[in-house]
Design a protein around this motif. Structure first.
Motif, PDB file in Angstrom:
ATOM      1  N   VAL A  66      33.595  13.231  -3.906  1.00 26.01           N
ATOM      2  CA  VAL A  66      33.140  13.477  -2.534  1.00 26.01           C
ATOM      3  C   VAL A  66      33.828  12.475  -1.617  1.00 26.01           C
ATOM      4  O   VAL A  66      33.919  11.293  -1.931  1.00 26.01           O
ATOM      5  CB  VAL A  66      31.605  13.332  -2.404  1.00 26.01           C
ATOM      6  N   ASN A  67      34.307  12.960  -0.500  1.00 27.36           N
ATOM      7  CA  ASN A  67      34.905  12.106   0.519  1.00 27.36           C
ATOM      8  C   ASN A  67      34.209  12.389   1.847  1.00 27.36           C
ATOM      9  O   ASN A  67      34.048  13.545   2.233  1.00 27.36           O
ATOM     10  CB  ASN A  67      36.407  12.387   0.648  1.00 27.36           C
ATOM     11  N   VAL A  68      33.780  11.333   2.521  1.00 28.52           N
ATOM     12  CA  VAL A  68      33.169  11.469   3.846  1.00 28.52           C
ATOM     13  C   VAL A  68      34.273  11.259   4.874  1.00 28.52           C
ATOM     14  O   VAL A  68      34.932  10.219   4.895  1.00 28.52           O
ATOM     15  CB  VAL A  68      32.033  10.444   4.052  1.00 28.52           C
ATOM     16  N   ASN A  69      34.479  12.253   5.714  1.00 33.04           N
ATOM     17  CA  ASN A  69      35.516  12.184   6.737  1.00 33.04           C
ATOM     18  C   ASN A  69      35.007  11.497   8.002  1.00 33.04           C
ATOM     19  O   ASN A  69      33.803  11.358   8.200  1.00 33.04           O
ATOM     20  CB  ASN A  69      36.005  13.602   7.070  1.00 33.04           C
ATOM     21  N   LEU A  74      32.189  16.589   4.906  1.00 38.52           N
ATOM     22  CA  LEU A  74      32.398  16.154   3.523  1.00 38.52           C
ATOM     23  C   LEU A  74      33.465  17.000   2.855  1.00 38.52           C
ATOM     24  O   LEU A  74      33.505  18.218   3.041  1.00 38.52           O
ATOM     25  CB  LEU A  74      31.094  16.291   2.727  1.00 38.52           C
ATOM     26  N   ASP A  75      34.308  16.362   2.068  1.00 34.14           N
ATOM     27  CA  ASP A  75      35.233  17.053   1.173  1.00 34.14           C
ATOM     28  C   ASP A  75      34.635  16.927  -0.218  1.00 34.14           C
ATOM     29  O   ASP A  75      34.335  15.821  -0.668  1.00 34.14           O
ATOM     30  CB  ASP A  75      36.609  16.397   1.194  1.00 34.14           C
ATOM     31  N   CYS A  76      34.445  18.064  -0.910  1.00 31.04           N
ATOM     32  CA  CYS A  76      33.676  18.049  -2.153  1.00 31.04           C
ATOM     33  C   CYS A  76      34.380  18.765  -3.298  1.00 31.04           C
ATOM     34  O   CYS A  76      34.998  19.812  -3.106  1.00 31.04           O
ATOM     35  CB  CYS A  76      32.327  18.730  -1.929  1.00 31.04           C
ATOM     36  N   GLY A  77      34.227  18.190  -4.480  1.00 29.32           N
ATOM     37  CA  GLY A  77      34.655  18.834  -5.707  1.00 29.32           C
ATOM     38  C   GLY A  77      36.132  18.725  -5.994  1.00 29.32           C
ATOM     39  O   GLY A  77      36.866  17.949  -5.376  1.00 29.32           O
ATOM     40  N   ILE A  78      36.561  19.495  -6.949  1.00 33.90           N
ATOM     41  CA  ILE A  78      37.916  19.448  -7.486  1.00 33.90           C
ATOM     42  C   ILE A  78      38.975  19.632  -6.399  1.00 33.90           C
ATOM     43  O   ILE A  78      39.945  18.903  -6.344  1.00 33.90           O
ATOM     44  CB  ILE A  78      38.090  20.499  -8.591  1.00 33.90           C
ATOM     45  N   PHE A  79      38.767  20.612  -5.521  1.00 40.71           N
ATOM     46  CA  PHE A  79      39.738  20.875  -4.469  1.00 40.71           C
ATOM     47  C   PHE A  79      39.351  20.234  -3.139  1.00 40.71           C
ATOM     48  O   PHE A  79      39.998  20.482  -2.133  1.00 40.71           O
ATOM     49  CB  PHE A  79      39.952  22.382  -4.284  1.00 40.71           C
ATOM     50  N   GLN A  80      38.316  19.393  -3.146  1.00 41.33           N
ATOM     51  CA  GLN A  80      37.892  18.704  -1.935  1.00 41.33           C
ATOM     52  C   GLN A  80      37.730  19.686  -0.765  1.00 41.33           C
ATOM     53  O   GLN A  80      38.240  19.498   0.327  1.00 41.33           O
ATOM     54  CB  GLN A  80      38.868  17.586  -1.582  1.00 41.33           C
ATOM     55  N   VAL A  81      36.991  20.766  -1.026  1.00 40.59           N
ATOM     56  CA  VAL A  81      36.722  21.776  -0.013  1.00 40.59           C
ATOM     57  C   VAL A  81      35.827  21.150   1.052  1.00 40.59           C
ATOM     58  O   VAL A  81      34.805  20.546   0.746  1.00 40.59           O
ATOM     59  CB  VAL A  81      36.061  23.028  -0.634  1.00 40.59           C
ATOM     60  N   GLY A  86      31.240  25.853   5.359  1.00 40.61           N
ATOM     61  CA  GLY A  86      29.889  26.383   5.168  1.00 40.61           C
ATOM     62  C   GLY A  86      29.320  26.261   3.769  1.00 40.61           C
ATOM     63  O   GLY A  86      28.244  26.795   3.494  1.00 40.61           O
ATOM     64  N   TYR A  87      30.003  25.583   2.885  1.00 33.60           N
ATOM     65  CA  TYR A  87      29.514  25.430   1.518  1.00 33.60           C
ATOM     66  C   TYR A  87      28.723  24.135   1.371  1.00 33.60           C
ATOM     67  O   TYR A  87      29.055  23.122   1.976  1.00 33.60           O
ATOM     68  CB  TYR A  87      30.685  25.401   0.529  1.00 33.60           C
ATOM     69  N   ASP A  88      27.695  24.176   0.530  1.00 36.91           N
ATOM     70  CA  ASP A  88      26.904  23.006   0.199  1.00 36.91           C
ATOM     71  C   ASP A  88      27.697  22.140  -0.780  1.00 36.91           C
ATOM     72  O   ASP A  88      28.270  22.651  -1.745  1.00 36.91           O
ATOM     73  CB  ASP A  88      25.580  23.452  -0.434  1.00 36.91           C
ATOM     74  N   TRP A  91      26.755  22.429  -4.423  1.00 33.71           N
ATOM     75  CA  TRP A  91      27.231  23.701  -4.974  1.00 33.71           C
ATOM     76  C   TRP A  91      28.713  23.586  -5.339  1.00 33.71           C
ATOM     77  O   TRP A  91      29.165  24.097  -6.364  1.00 33.71           O
ATOM     78  CB  TRP A  91      26.997  24.816  -3.964  1.00 33.71           C
ATOM     79  N   LEU A  92      29.474  22.880  -4.494  1.00 34.75           N
ATOM     80  CA  LEU A  92      30.906  22.722  -4.720  1.00 34.75           C
ATOM     81  C   LEU A  92      31.237  21.805  -5.887  1.00 34.75           C
ATOM     82  O   LEU A  92      32.363  21.787  -6.358  1.00 34.75           O
ATOM     83  CB  LEU A  92      31.584  22.190  -3.453  1.00 34.75           C
ATOM     84  N   LYS A  93      30.254  21.040  -6.364  1.00 38.06           N
ATOM     85  CA  LYS A  93      30.501  20.165  -7.511  1.00 38.06           C
ATOM     86  C   LYS A  93      30.598  20.951  -8.818  1.00 38.06           C
ATOM     87  O   LYS A  93      31.086  20.437  -9.811  1.00 38.06           O
ATOM     88  CB  LYS A  93      29.414  19.091  -7.607  1.00 38.06           C
ATOM     89  N   ASN A  94      30.155  22.190  -8.824  1.00 37.75           N
ATOM     90  CA  ASN A  94      30.333  23.065  -9.975  1.00 37.75           C
ATOM     91  C   ASN A  94      31.780  23.568  -9.938  1.00 37.75           C
ATOM     92  O   ASN A  94      32.197  24.162  -8.940  1.00 37.75           O
ATOM     93  CB  ASN A  94      29.359  24.240  -9.897  1.00 37.75           C
ATOM     94  N   PRO A  95      32.573  23.322 -10.983  1.00 43.14           N
ATOM     95  CA  PRO A  95      33.985  23.699 -10.952  1.00 43.14           C
ATOM     96  C   PRO A  95      34.254  25.166 -10.617  1.00 43.14           C
ATOM     97  O   PRO A  95      35.172  25.464  -9.848  1.00 43.14           O
ATOM     98  CB  PRO A  95      34.476  23.365 -12.366  1.00 43.14           C
ATOM     99  N   GLU A  96      33.468  26.069 -11.167  1.00 43.98           N
ATOM    100  CA  GLU A  96      33.700  27.489 -10.889  1.00 43.98           C
ATOM    101  C   GLU A  96      33.422  27.819  -9.429  1.00 43.98           C
ATOM    102  O   GLU A  96      34.158  28.583  -8.806  1.00 43.98           O
ATOM    103  CB  GLU A  96      32.875  28.351 -11.833  1.00 43.98           C
ATOM    104  N   ASN A  97      32.367  27.228  -8.861  1.00 45.53           N
ATOM    105  CA  ASN A  97      32.080  27.437  -7.444  1.00 45.53           C
ATOM    106  C   ASN A  97      33.191  26.869  -6.575  1.00 45.53           C
ATOM    107  O   ASN A  97      33.595  27.471  -5.582  1.00 45.53           O
ATOM    108  CB  ASN A  97      30.749  26.784  -7.057  1.00 45.53           C
ATOM    109  N   ASN A  98      33.678  25.685  -6.956  1.00 39.59           N
ATOM    110  CA  ASN A  98      34.722  25.041  -6.182  1.00 39.59           C
ATOM    111  C   ASN A  98      35.990  25.888  -6.186  1.00 39.59           C
ATOM    112  O   ASN A  98      36.641  26.033  -5.143  1.00 39.59           O
ATOM    113  CB  ASN A  98      34.996  23.635  -6.725  1.00 39.59           C
ATOM    114  N   LEU A  99      36.315  26.466  -7.334  1.00 36.49           N
ATOM    115  CA  LEU A  99      37.489  27.334  -7.403  1.00 36.49           C
ATOM    116  C   LEU A  99      37.317  28.578  -6.535  1.00 36.49           C
ATOM    117  O   LEU A  99      38.263  29.011  -5.875  1.00 36.49           O
ATOM    118  CB  LEU A  99      37.781  27.727  -8.848  1.00 36.49           C
ATOM    119  N   LYS A 100      36.120  29.148  -6.518  1.00 35.52           N
ATOM    120  CA  LYS A 100      35.865  30.319  -5.666  1.00 35.52           C
ATOM    121  C   LYS A 100      36.055  29.957  -4.198  1.00 35.52           C
ATOM    122  O   LYS A 100      36.692  30.691  -3.442  1.00 35.52           O
ATOM    123  CB  LYS A 100      34.434  30.841  -5.883  1.00 35.52           C
TER     124      LYS A 100
END
Length: 122
Positions: A66-69, A74-81, A86-88, A91-100
Motif C-alpha cells: 500500500v502506498n499513500v499518495n 491509496l495505491d494498493c496490491g500487486i499493481f498498485q491500483v 473506486g476499489y476498496d 479488496w485489492l489486496k487479493n491477487p485475483e481482485n487486483n488483476l481484475k
C-alpha cells in the motif's frame, strides 16, 4: 554468511503464506498459492512480459503493498491500483481482485496508467 538455497526458499514460502493470511486468503496443499507471474501473463496476453515487470516494479509482487499518495489516495496490491478507480484497498489486496482491477485500468488507459512504465520509458 552463506544461507542454503532451501532455507531461502522456505523463508520466501512462509513469508508469502503470511502475506496471504493477512490478506484473508489461506493457501494449503489442496488450495495452492497461484504463480502470480503466470496469472499476470494470462490476464495480459497483449503485453505479458511488460505487465510482469510493471508488477515487479510497483510492488515486488506483494499483494499487501500500500502506498499513500500526496493527495490522500491509496495505491494498493500487486499493481498498485489507485483508489480513485473506486476499489476498496482491502479488496485489492487479493491477487485475483487486483488483476481484475488492473485489467480494467489497462483497458481504459493502457500501459501509461502505471508510473513505473512511464518512468522506464523516459
Amino acid at each position: 554468511m552463506l544461507v542454503p538455497a532451501d532455507a531461502v526458499a522456505s523463508e520466501i514460502g512462509s513469508s508469502a503464506s503470511m502475506e496471504a493470511k493477512q490478506a484473508g486468503e489461506i493457501f494449503t496443499e489442496s488450495n495452492p498459492q497461484p504463480d502470480i507471474e503466470s496469472l499476470i501473463k494470462q490476464t495480459f496476453p497483449e503485453d505479458p512480459e511488460i505487465m510482469v515487470e510493471i508488477a515487479r516494479a510497483e510492488s515486488h509482487f506483494k499483494n499487501d503493498a500500500v502506498n499513500v499518495n500526496r493527495d490522500g489516495s491509496l495505491d494498493c496490491g500487486i499493481f498498485q491500483v489507485n483508489s480513485v478507480h473506486g476499489y476498496d484497498c482491502d479488496w485489492l489486496k487479493n491477487p485475483e481482485n487486483n488483476l481484475k482491477a488492473a485489467k480494467e485500468v489497462y483497458e481504459k488507459q493502457g500501459l501509461t496508467a502505471w508510473a513505473s512504465y512511464n518512468f522506464a520509458k523516459s
